[in-house]
Design a protein around this motif. Structure first.
Motif, PDB file in Angstrom:
ATOM      1  N   GLU A  68       2.145   1.905  -3.487  1.00 11.29           N
ATOM      2  CA  GLU A  68       1.085   2.438  -4.347  1.00 11.29           C
ATOM      3  C   GLU A  68       0.691   3.867  -3.959  1.00 11.29           C
ATOM      4  OE1 GLU A  68       0.097   1.113  -7.081  1.00 11.29           O
ATOM      5  OE2 GLU A  68       0.966  -0.868  -6.838  1.00 11.29           O
ATOM      6  N   ARG A  92       3.420   7.070  -5.034  1.00 11.72           N
ATOM      7  CA  ARG A  92       3.956   6.955  -6.389  1.00 11.72           C
ATOM      8  C   ARG A  92       4.813   8.153  -6.781  1.00 11.72           C
ATOM      9  NH1 ARG A  92       3.238   2.938 -10.232  1.00 11.72           N
ATOM     10  NH2 ARG A  92       2.176   1.207  -9.253  1.00 11.72           N
ATOM     11  N   GLU A 122       0.828  -1.207   0.000  1.00  8.94           N
ATOM     12  CA  GLU A 122       0.000   0.000   0.000  1.00  8.94           C
ATOM     13  C   GLU A 122       0.864   1.259   0.000  1.00  8.94           C
ATOM     14  OE1 GLU A 122      -2.508  -0.523   3.428  1.00  8.94           O
ATOM     15  OE2 GLU A 122      -3.849  -1.889   2.361  1.00  8.94           O
ATOM     16  N   TRP A 148      10.733  -2.588  -7.200  1.00  7.99           N
ATOM     17  CA  TRP A 148      10.411  -1.197  -6.930  1.00  7.99           C
ATOM     18  C   TRP A 148      11.689  -0.396  -6.820  1.00  7.99           C
ATOM     19  CZ3 TRP A 148       5.658   0.987  -6.877  1.00  7.99           C
ATOM     20  CH2 TRP A 148       4.563   0.115  -6.857  1.00  7.99           C
ATOM     21  N   GLU A 184       4.605  -2.135 -14.898  1.00  6.32           N
ATOM     22  CA  GLU A 184       3.574  -2.421 -13.909  1.00  6.32           C
ATOM     23  C   GLU A 184       3.429  -3.884 -13.520  1.00  6.32           C
ATOM     24  OE1 GLU A 184       1.904  -0.292 -11.893  1.00  6.32           O
ATOM     25  OE2 GLU A 184       3.364   1.066 -12.780  1.00  6.32           O
TER      26      GLU A 184
END
Length: 90
Positions: free
Chosen positions: A66, A69, A63, A83, A78
């Motif tokens: 996301e 960002r 979370e 990351w 995606e």
């Protein structure tokens, strides 16, 4: 012992402690890492500080990726589980 305070463009803007931990881990890993490794390292940071590691840590870290960002992105697209920190936060 891993130091959790650092001077970076993200330190001033990430007030969420979990997001700060995620950025710390990514920075120490050269700026990018697989999501599961980040989760494991965030758990290790929390244990080193004497904090409990919640069962929902994986969900919460995802979370954070996301939600922030402006700071984190998927360098391989995606569908990737990798990351990275953005060069300059927005």
């Amino acid at each position: 012992m891993i130091q959790t305070d650092f001077t970076s463009p993200w330190a001033e803007k990430l007030k969420d402690p979990l997001a700060h931990d995620v950025a710390t881990v990514l920075q120490r890993m050269g700026g990018a890492a697989h999501q599961d490794i980040v989760i494991d390292c965030v758990a290790a940071l929390k244990r080193q500080r004497g904090e409990s590691v919640e069962q929902d840590l994986k969900t919460r870290v995802i979370e954070v990726f996301e939600r922030y960002r402006d700071f984190f992105f998927r360098p391989f697209g995606e569908g990737s589980m990798r990351w990275a920190l953005k060069a300059e936060p927005a």
